[in-house]
Design a protein around this motif. Sequence first.
Motif, PDB file in Angstrom:
ATOM      1  N   TYR A 295       0.844  -1.204   0.000  1.00 49.83           N
ATOM      2  CA  TYR A 295       0.000   0.000   0.000  1.00 49.83           C
ATOM      3  C   TYR A 295       0.874   1.247   0.000  1.00 49.83           C
ATOM      4  N   VAL A 296       0.387   2.324  -0.584  1.00 52.31           N
ATOM      5  CA  VAL A 296       1.109   3.595  -0.496  1.00 52.31           C
ATOM      6  C   VAL A 296       0.264   4.620   0.242  1.00 52.31           C
ATOM      7  N   ARG A 297       0.994   5.511   0.909  1.00 49.98           N
ATOM      8  CA  ARG A 297       0.342   6.627   1.603  1.00 49.98           C
ATOM      9  C   ARG A 297       1.092   7.897   1.217  1.00 49.98           C
ATOM     10  N   GLU A 298       0.372   8.966   1.132  1.00 49.28           N
ATOM     11  CA  GLU A 298       0.982  10.265   0.845  1.00 49.28           C
ATOM     12  C   GLU A 298       1.769  10.738   2.061  1.00 49.28           C
ATOM     13  N   PRO A 299       2.851  11.502   1.870  1.00 55.03           N
ATOM     14  CA  PRO A 299       3.540  12.098   3.024  1.00 55.03           C
ATOM     15  C   PRO A 299       2.556  12.923   3.858  1.00 55.03           C
ATOM     16  N   MET A 300       2.703  12.843   5.183  1.00 59.72           N
ATOM     17  CA  MET A 300       1.779  13.567   6.072  1.00 59.72           C
ATOM     18  C   MET A 300       2.249  15.004   6.273  1.00 59.72           C
ATOM     19  N   PRO A 301       1.339  15.963   6.288  1.00 65.55           N
ATOM     20  CA  PRO A 301       1.763  17.358   6.500  1.00 65.55           C
ATOM     21  C   PRO A 301       2.263  17.616   7.919  1.00 65.55           C
ATOM     22  N   ARG A 302       1.732  16.900   8.913  1.00 64.67           N
ATOM     23  CA  ARG A 302       2.130  17.099  10.316  1.00 64.67           C
ATOM     24  C   ARG A 302       2.379  15.745  10.959  1.00 64.67           C
ATOM     25  N   TRP A 303       3.319  15.702  11.891  1.00 66.38           N
ATOM     26  CA  TRP A 303       3.575  14.462  12.637  1.00 66.38           C
ATOM     27  C   TRP A 303       3.248  14.618  14.127  1.00 66.38           C
ATOM     28  N   SER A 304       3.124  15.856  14.586  1.00 63.15           N
ATOM     29  CA  SER A 304       3.026  16.080  16.039  1.00 63.15           C
ATOM     30  C   SER A 304       1.803  16.908  16.370  1.00 63.15           C
ATOM     31  N   GLN A 305       1.367  16.731  17.604  1.00 66.20           N
ATOM     32  CA  GLN A 305       0.297  17.581  18.141  1.00 66.20           C
ATOM     33  C   GLN A 305       0.565  17.729  19.623  1.00 66.20           C
TER      34      GLN A 305
ATOM     35  N   GLU B 180       8.496  20.476  16.901  1.00 66.19           N
ATOM     36  CA  GLU B 180       8.411  21.230  15.645  1.00 66.19           C
ATOM     37  C   GLU B 180       9.765  21.186  14.923  1.00 66.19           C
ATOM     38  N   ARG B 181      10.836  21.359  15.687  1.00 69.44           N
ATOM     39  CA  ARG B 181      12.176  21.308  15.068  1.00 69.44           C
ATOM     40  C   ARG B 181      12.445  19.914  14.511  1.00 69.44           C
ATOM     41  N   TYR B 182      12.049  18.902  15.264  1.00 72.20           N
ATOM     42  CA  TYR B 182      12.254  17.511  14.823  1.00 72.20           C
ATOM     43  C   TYR B 182      11.543  17.262  13.501  1.00 72.20           C
ATOM     44  N   GLU B 183      10.268  17.540  13.441  1.00 69.04           N
ATOM     45  CA  GLU B 183       9.556  17.175  12.203  1.00 69.04           C
ATOM     46  C   GLU B 183       9.969  18.063  11.048  1.00 69.04           C
ATOM     47  N   ASN B 184      10.310  19.317  11.324  1.00 72.72           N
ATOM     48  CA  ASN B 184      10.760  20.175  10.219  1.00 72.72           C
ATOM     49  C   ASN B 184      12.146  19.773   9.704  1.00 72.72           C
ATOM     50  N   THR B 185      12.929  19.145  10.542  1.00 76.71           N
ATOM     51  CA  THR B 185      14.228  18.648  10.068  1.00 76.71           C
ATOM     52  C   THR B 185      14.046  17.396   9.214  1.00 76.71           C
ATOM     53  N   ARG B 186      13.034  16.623   9.505  1.00 74.10           N
ATOM     54  CA  ARG B 186      12.916  15.295   8.904  1.00 74.10           C
ATOM     55  C   ARG B 186      11.948  15.184   7.730  1.00 74.10           C
ATOM     56  N   LYS B 187      10.915  16.006   7.699  1.00 76.69           N
ATOM     57  CA  LYS B 187       9.802  15.726   6.770  1.00 76.69           C
ATOM     58  C   LYS B 187      10.185  15.769   5.297  1.00 76.69           C
ATOM     59  N   GLU B 188      11.032  16.733   4.930  1.00 76.56           N
ATOM     60  CA  GLU B 188      11.363  16.862   3.507  1.00 76.56           C
ATOM     61  C   GLU B 188      12.104  15.607   3.029  1.00 76.56           C
ATOM     62  N   ARG B 189      13.050  15.158   3.859  1.00 77.04           N
ATOM     63  CA  ARG B 189      13.828  13.975   3.460  1.00 77.04           C
ATOM     64  C   ARG B 189      12.954  12.721   3.380  1.00 77.04           C
ATOM     65  N   THR B 190      12.133  12.503   4.404  1.00 74.65           N
ATOM     66  CA  THR B 190      11.345  11.264   4.395  1.00 74.65           C
ATOM     67  C   THR B 190      10.291  11.296   3.280  1.00 74.65           C
ATOM     68  N   ALA B 191       9.759  12.497   2.977  1.00 70.53           N
ATOM     69  CA  ALA B 191       8.788  12.590   1.872  1.00 70.53           C
ATOM     70  C   ALA B 191       9.480  12.258   0.549  1.00 70.53           C
ATOM     71  N   LYS B 192      10.727  12.720   0.401  1.00 70.38           N
ATOM     72  CA  LYS B 192      11.468  12.446  -0.840  1.00 70.38           C
ATOM     73  C   LYS B 192      11.715  10.938  -0.985  1.00 70.38           C
ATOM     74  N   VAL B 193      12.020  10.306   0.129  1.00 74.14           N
ATOM     75  CA  VAL B 193      12.266   8.859   0.072  1.00 74.14           C
ATOM     76  C   VAL B 193      10.947   8.100  -0.148  1.00 74.14           C
ATOM     77  N   GLN B 194       9.875   8.562   0.501  1.00 71.96           N
ATOM     78  CA  GLN B 194       8.560   7.927   0.259  1.00 71.96           C
ATOM     79  C   GLN B 194       8.191   7.990  -1.222  1.00 71.96           C
ATOM     80  N   ARG B 195       8.379   9.187  -1.803  1.00 79.01           N
ATOM     81  CA  ARG B 195       8.004   9.358  -3.221  1.00 79.01           C
ATOM     82  C   ARG B 195       8.960   8.616  -4.137  1.00 79.01           C
ATOM     83  N   GLY B 196      10.249   8.636  -3.769  1.00 81.99           N
ATOM     84  CA  GLY B 196      11.240   7.911  -4.574  1.00 81.99           C
ATOM     85  C   GLY B 196      10.962   6.413  -4.545  1.00 81.99           C
TER      86      GLY B 196
END
Length: 381
Positions: free
Chosen positions: A275-285, A333-349
């Motif tokens: 299954y595939v899922r789109e990258p999530m816009p937020r990871w934390s609340q 916020e710092r954690y997810e902003n450091t990580r999201k771009e990279r993990t989204a690129k790998v998810q899409r790749g």
Amino acid sequence: MTALNIGIVGGGVGGLAAAIALQKIGHRVTIFEQASRYGRVGADINLTPNAVKVCDGLGIGDALREKGAQPTHRISRTWDTGEETSRLEMAQAAVRNYQAPQITIHRADLLEALTGRLPDGVLTLEKRVATVGAQGNGAFVRFADGSQQGFDLAIGADGIHSVVRSALFGQDHPEFTGLVSFRATVARDKLAQLPNIDAFTKWWGPDPAIQIVTFPLNRGREQFIFATTAQDGWREESWTLPGDVHELRQIYKDFHPEARALLDACTEVTKSALYVREPMPRWSQGAITLLGDACHPMVPFMAQGACMALEDAVVLSRALDGVAAGGVAQALERYENTRKERTAKVQRGSRGNEWLKQGGNADWVYGYDAWQVPLAALGQA
Ligand code: FAD
């Protein structure tokens, strides 16, 4: 500094790694894992140099080198002719280029190395989490047995079917790719006649979705085999359901004899829908966040699922270094902003399924160092 009291839901690869990193910097951590013990469930985990660097920093690098295998190359081959379309030197070349080798290891051996680094009392087995939620400035974790516990921070490291993700963002709606995957391990002596058996080899089929991947495990005593194909009528997303070896052989019957020999050696195989899922816009609340497959599940075509979970664990711990209860939301916020771009690129790749098919540069994936990468500034998405 006041130590944070942190609850981690899920004692898989990412949850265990996060616990080691967080308790090393002085936080108090408890992991809740639903399983009653760590059996030899699953099979391979592919750790590329970016993940091995994480493991070296966690103090488990020697254990992995002891138990795992180090593929000599990463090779792409064409399904019928056997022609090589790309070859990347790994082993010592990876150490020179990326400061760590690639290590392929049984999931159970990786989990054993990780649990071996945990102080007593950190890991609670047979404790299934039902949900999580906000509690004052912190979070509560509610268990399936009806009990509940409060924390300064709760981390959902509970894998593809994460209950923490559902509690924060609602039920996800993964899209069936129309593909299934087969996984098997075989004793290496059954394959002694095959060339290139010490390499990580991907056999690209007539369509990229049809492929066979193979590499050594367990110091080269076992060989791992992973194969995908298009197929409707099998929708279970599971690591453990049995498949049929005869069906497996039939699907790839026109592949090159060296690829078919791998499948002929299989006696047991598991089968799972992809299954595939789109990258999530937020990871934390608030004081609750996610890591690993819980926030960026990916199809396995770049073999980066565990690697990304390990990287998350380190970056999360660095963002929480020296942080007290009042600073948790900003640290997340710092954690997810450091990580999201990279993990989204790998998810899409991974979804694109072209990784290193015709060569290409692997540096952006393998050269990443989670211990050193600059953390995002606040407000920098
Ligand atoms: P996972 O490693 O999946 O860990 C999640 C953990 O959370 C699990 O231990 C699970 O039992 C626990 N959990 C889930 N829900 C709850 C709950 N409600 N309460 C408490 N605990 C909970 N990857 C491969 O590449 N090859 C394999 O052969 C393979 N086999 C696997 C077998 C199993 C049984 C599992 C769970 C995962 C397997 N994986 C495999 C997946 C791989 O380990 C992950 O993709 C990757 O390591 C990401 O790690 P993670 O920590 O995010 O998630």
